[in-house]
Each structure stands twice: as structure tokens, then as C-alpha cells.
Scaffold this motif. Structure first.
Motif, PDB file in Angstrom:
ATOM      1  N   ASN A   1      99.917  25.839  30.030  1.00 36.79           N
ATOM      2  CA  ASN A   1      99.139  25.631  28.803  1.00 36.79           C
ATOM      3  C   ASN A   1      97.823  26.386  28.809  1.00 36.79           C
ATOM      4  O   ASN A   1      96.837  25.962  28.230  1.00 36.79           O
TER       5      ASN A   1
ATOM      6  N   LEU B   1      91.404  23.223  20.284  1.00 34.25           N
ATOM      7  CA  LEU B   1      92.715  23.017  19.665  1.00 34.25           C
ATOM      8  C   LEU B   1      93.845  23.303  20.656  1.00 34.25           C
ATOM      9  O   LEU B   1      94.882  22.627  20.654  1.00 34.25           O
ATOM     10  N   ASP B   2      93.626  24.273  21.530  1.00 34.68           N
ATOM     11  CA  ASP B   2      94.647  24.696  22.493  1.00 34.68           C
ATOM     12  C   ASP B   2      94.983  23.580  23.486  1.00 34.68           C
ATOM     13  O   ASP B   2      96.039  23.602  24.122  1.00 34.68           O
TER      14      ASP B   2
ATOM     15  N   HIS C   1      95.736  20.645  22.689  1.00 32.24           N
ATOM     16  CA  HIS C   1      96.807  19.820  22.108  1.00 32.24           C
ATOM     17  C   HIS C   1      98.181  20.412  22.467  1.00 32.24           C
ATOM     18  O   HIS C   1      98.391  21.612  22.319  1.00 32.24           O
TER      19      HIS C   1
ATOM     20  N   ASN D   1     100.934  20.381  20.971  1.00 29.95           N
ATOM     21  CA  ASN D   1     101.715  20.945  19.863  1.00 29.95           C
ATOM     22  C   ASN D   1     101.051  22.167  19.247  1.00 29.95           C
ATOM     23  O   ASN D   1     101.420  22.590  18.142  1.00 29.95           O
TER      24      ASN D   1
ATOM     25  N   GLN E   1     105.717  23.303  17.432  1.00 32.79           N
ATOM     26  CA  GLN E   1     104.347  23.721  17.761  1.00 32.79           C
ATOM     27  C   GLN E   1     103.764  24.615  16.673  1.00 32.79           C
ATOM     28  O   GLN E   1     104.475  25.385  16.026  1.00 32.79           O
TER      29      GLN E   1
END
Ligand SMILES: Nc1ncnc2c1ncn2[C@@H]1O[C@H](COP(=O)(O)OS(=O)(=O)O)[C@@H](OP(=O)(O)O)[C@H]1O
Length: 128
Positions: free
Chosen positions: A21, A59-60, A62, A64, A99
């Protein structure tokens, strides 16, 4: 003696990166099964120095959400826009169907061409 970085080690490193991620690893060429590169459904268009990188990185987190590793400058730079949507999509990370793909290029906010070009691509895209 220094450890040699052979092809096997490089493959393992990229595969580990794909599942970590961390957006900087998403450019690796190994495609996780069931994923594809998708055109963004959301774009952060600015403004410059408005904390757009911080927003993207938050945001990254998350699960999804997947984000482009770099500012793409597709809609504001003619030399990129002429390369077409497939070029744009090729710069996006691999994602699963559930996603959301996001890229941020604050230069879009001050580009005279960007609004119409973005609208032509997706008239209901979410802008931030
Ligand atoms: N929460 C919060 N509060 C105050 N300031 C913040 C915050 N988050 C990011 N920043 C600052 O925003 C600057 C970077 O903004 P951007 O990522 O939009 O920069 S850029 O336009 O993409 O270059 C950058 O400022 P400079 O270091 O002066 O460039 C960041 O320090």
C-alpha cells in the motif's frame, strides 16, 4: 562483499511493494491477479501549495483508494495530452474493481485547457 541485486531479488522486492500500500511501488510491472490500471474517478486539481500532496497521502491510507505515484500533467501539458487516454491510464496503479483511483496535478487548476479536457473524459468525475 556487497549483495548482488539479481532478477529474482528485484521481482520479490517489487511483489512485496505491490502489497505494501505504498504508492511509490505501484509502478512495478507485476500485475496482481484481478487488478487492472484504471482511469481516475477522482482528480485533485489544486491548488498549488494548498497541501495537495498531504491530501493525497492521507487518502492513500484508505484500502479502497489507490493513487498515482507522480503528478501526471496529462490535461495541462499538450505534449502529454496528445499521447492519449491509454497513455494516461498506463501511469495509474493497479486496482481492484472496488477501489477508487486518484491522481493529483495542481497545475490543472490554472490550465485553460484542463476543464474541457477533463469534462470530455468524464463529465461526472469528482474534482477536489
Ligand atoms: N496541514 C497543513 N497545514 C499547513 N501547511 C501544510 C499542511 N499540509 C501540507 N502543508 C504545506 O503545503 C505545502 C505543499 O503543498 P502541495 O502539496 O499542494 O504542493 S505542490 O503544489 O504540489 O508543490 C508545503 O509547504 P512548503 O513547505 O512551504 O512548500 C507543506 O508544508
Amino acid at each position: 562483499a556487497p549483495v548482488e541485486n539479481g532478477p529474482l531479488l528485484e521481482t520479490l522486492k517489487s511483489q512485496v511493494g505491490l502489497f505494501s500500500n505504498k504508492s511509490e511501488h505501484y509502478s512495478a510491472q507485476v500485475r496482481p491477479p484481478g487488478t487492472s490500471r484504471r482511469i481516475p474517478q477522482t482528480i485533485i486539481i489544486g491548488v498549488r501549495k494548498g497541501g495537495t500532496r498531504a491530501l493525497l497521502e492521507m487518502l492513500d491510507i484508505h484500502p479502497n483508494i489507490v493513487v498515482a505515484a507522480t503528478e501526471v500533467h496529462f490535461f495541462d501539458w499538450d505534449e502529454n495530452y496528445v499521447k492519449g487516454l491509454d497513455w494516461y491510464r498506463s501511469l495509474m496503479p493497479f486496482s481492484y474493481g472496488n477501489q477508487i483511483t486518484i491522481e493529483k496535478t495542481p497545475g490543472y487548476f490554472t490550465s485553460p485547457q484542463a476543464p474541457e479536457r477533463i469534462h470530455d473524459m468524464n463529465s461526472s468525475i469528482k474534482l477536489s
